[in-house]
Design a protein around this motif. Structure first.
Motif, short mmCIF file in Angstrom:
data_model
loop_
_atom_site.label_atom_id
_atom_site.label_comp_id
_atom_site.label_asym_id
_atom_site.label_seq_id
_atom_site.Cartn_x
_atom_site.Cartn_y
_atom_site.Cartn_z
N ARG A 230 0.86 -1.19 0.00
CA ARG A 230 0.00 0.00 0.00
C ARG A 230 0.88 1.23 0.00
N TYR A 255 -0.91 -5.92 -6.47
CA TYR A 255 -2.10 -5.10 -6.24
C TYR A 255 -1.87 -4.18 -5.06
N GLU A 259 -7.30 -2.62 -3.04
CA GLU A 259 -8.02 -2.90 -4.29
C GLU A 259 -8.48 -4.36 -4.35
N LYS A 261 -10.60 -6.31 -2.80
CA LYS A 261 -12.01 -6.70 -2.83
C LYS A 261 -12.71 -6.22 -4.08
N HIS A 262 -12.01 -5.49 -4.93
CA HIS A 262 -12.61 -5.04 -6.19
C HIS A 262 -12.36 -6.04 -7.32
N GLY A 263 -11.93 -7.22 -6.99
CA GLY A 263 -11.75 -8.24 -8.03
C GLY A 263 -10.77 -9.36 -7.69
N ASN A 290 -6.75 -6.08 5.30
CA ASN A 290 -6.69 -6.69 3.96
C ASN A 290 -6.15 -8.12 4.06
N GLU A 293 -8.67 -10.63 5.09
CA GLU A 293 -9.55 -11.00 3.97
C GLU A 293 -8.93 -12.15 3.15
#
Ligand code: F6R
Length: 366
Positions: A230, A255, A259, A261-263, A290, A293
């Protein structure tokens, strides 16, 4: 020539503390920073600079992306970073008082040279290059320059060129911040001291090689990997992914962790190791959620943390602690374990570390 090392890439990884110290020699010996480090015209050019455009390719592009965070947060200069091969063919709007910077190890990358020429053709003539090769095309075509002193880089995968570029960029940021009245003398001294300490800190980080060797075995039989970071460490995650791709041929994608959870979270399973750049910076709590997740979906985490990050080992979570958090300079330390991880994963796979397939050291054609 290789001395105690097996490959140029390994040698060049371990040369980094020395390469950095050489690059910073003029800065370390000075009691304060001067724009003259970049050339005689620098004072005037920096005085009229209102924004920055950086053009580069590959690893040098990642250095530019790190610099953008520094330039905006420390020097207050709006900064755009562009992939040179895109910029040269894009119809773009030239802004006045822009300092156009190129970053390049070789100084001969065709796309970067063409991008610089394109910027000039739009009327932007204040140019600066950060380059490792004196008398190269980019040096000749730029008004200002700073030579990194990494020495010859032979391995195709760039390592010491990258960290010396970052050191040079940091010096530039301090010089610009100072000239713009954004750097108090005490802060200047503090940041200069941190810079001087950096080679020793790098040395410490490189000592974790044996631990990384153990981790590398978990990557060699995988097809896909994810790299997360990040903020200023997102480009470091990108650089880690590029290194892994180019020398192990394992698909690696980076990534910005927010970002996920956006894909990309949909990809996560036990067969895709997730490498995490986890410095103890202002975003660490966000990053930790994150990571939860990823864990909740069975992803195996390989975390490079700072000693003060406080992420603990547990089932599916492997942690290597580097050193205490290095503040603004942290990206220069956090890229080192990623270089080592790629190197050792390549050794396990048996790929040609110094000459990966399909690649050339210097890309002098389009
Ligand atoms: C990656 C790598 C390349 C170069 C890129 C730009 O390890 O070496 O991505 O960074 O080709 O090269 P230079 O910096 O010479 O312009």
């Amino acid at each position: 020539e290789l001395g105690p090392y097996d490959h140029y890439m390994q040698k060049e990884i371990f040369e980094q503390p020395g390469a950095l110290a050489n690059t910073l020699e003029m800065v370390s010996n000075a009691s304060a920073l001067s724009p003259n480090l970049f050339g005689a015209e620098a004072v005037d050019i920096f005085a009229r600079t209102q924004q920055i455009l950086i053009l580069a390719c590959g690893t040098s592009y990642h250095a530019a992306c790190v610099a953008r965070y520094w330039l905006e947060s420390v020097a207050g200069l709006p900064t755009t970073v562009e992939i040179a091969s895109e910029y040269r063919y894009r119809t773009s709007v030239a802004l006045p008082n822009t300092l156009v910077m190129t970053i390049s190890q070789s100084g001969e990358t065709a796309d970067t040279i063409a991008a610089l020429q394109h910027a000039k053709s739009l009327g932007m003539n204040d140019t600066l290059t950060i380059c490792n090769v004196p008398e190269s095309a980019l040096i000749r075509q730029s008004k200002l320059r700073f030579l990194t002193r990494a020495g010859p880089e032979i391995g195709v995968a760039s390592t010491k060129a990258f960290t010396t570029q970052l050191a040079a960029l940091f010096v530039l940021v301090l010089v610009l911040a100072k000239q713009r009245g954004q750097l108090a003398p005490a802060q200047e001294q503090e940041l200069l001291a941190a810079l001087r300490h950096l080679p020793a800190a790098m040395q410490h980080v490189l000592e974790i090689e044996p631990q990384i060797q153990t981790w590398a075995k978990a990557f060699a039989d995988k097809r896909h990997t994810l790299f997360l970071g990040r903020g200023v460490h997102y480009p470091i995650a990108q650089e880690g992914a590029l290194k892994l791709k180019e020398i192990t041929y394992i698909h690696a994608e980076a990534y910005a962790a927010g970002e996920l959870k956006h894909g990309p979270l949909a990809l996560v399973d036990a067969d895709m190791p997730v490498v995490v750049v986890a410095p103890n910076d202002a975003l660490i709590d966000k990053l930790k959620s994150n990571l939860q997740e990823v864990r909740a979906r069975g992803g195996e985490l390989f975390v490079f943390a700072d000693r003060d990050t406080h992420i603990s080992e547990e089932d599916g979570v492997h942690v290597i602690n580097l050193v205490d958090h290095a503040g603004l300079l942290s990206p220069i330390l956090h890229v080192l374990p990623l270089q080592l991880l790629s190197y050792h994963a390549a050794l396990v796979k048996g790929t040609d570390v110094d000459k990966p397939r399909n690649l050339a050291k210097s890309v002098t054609v389009e």
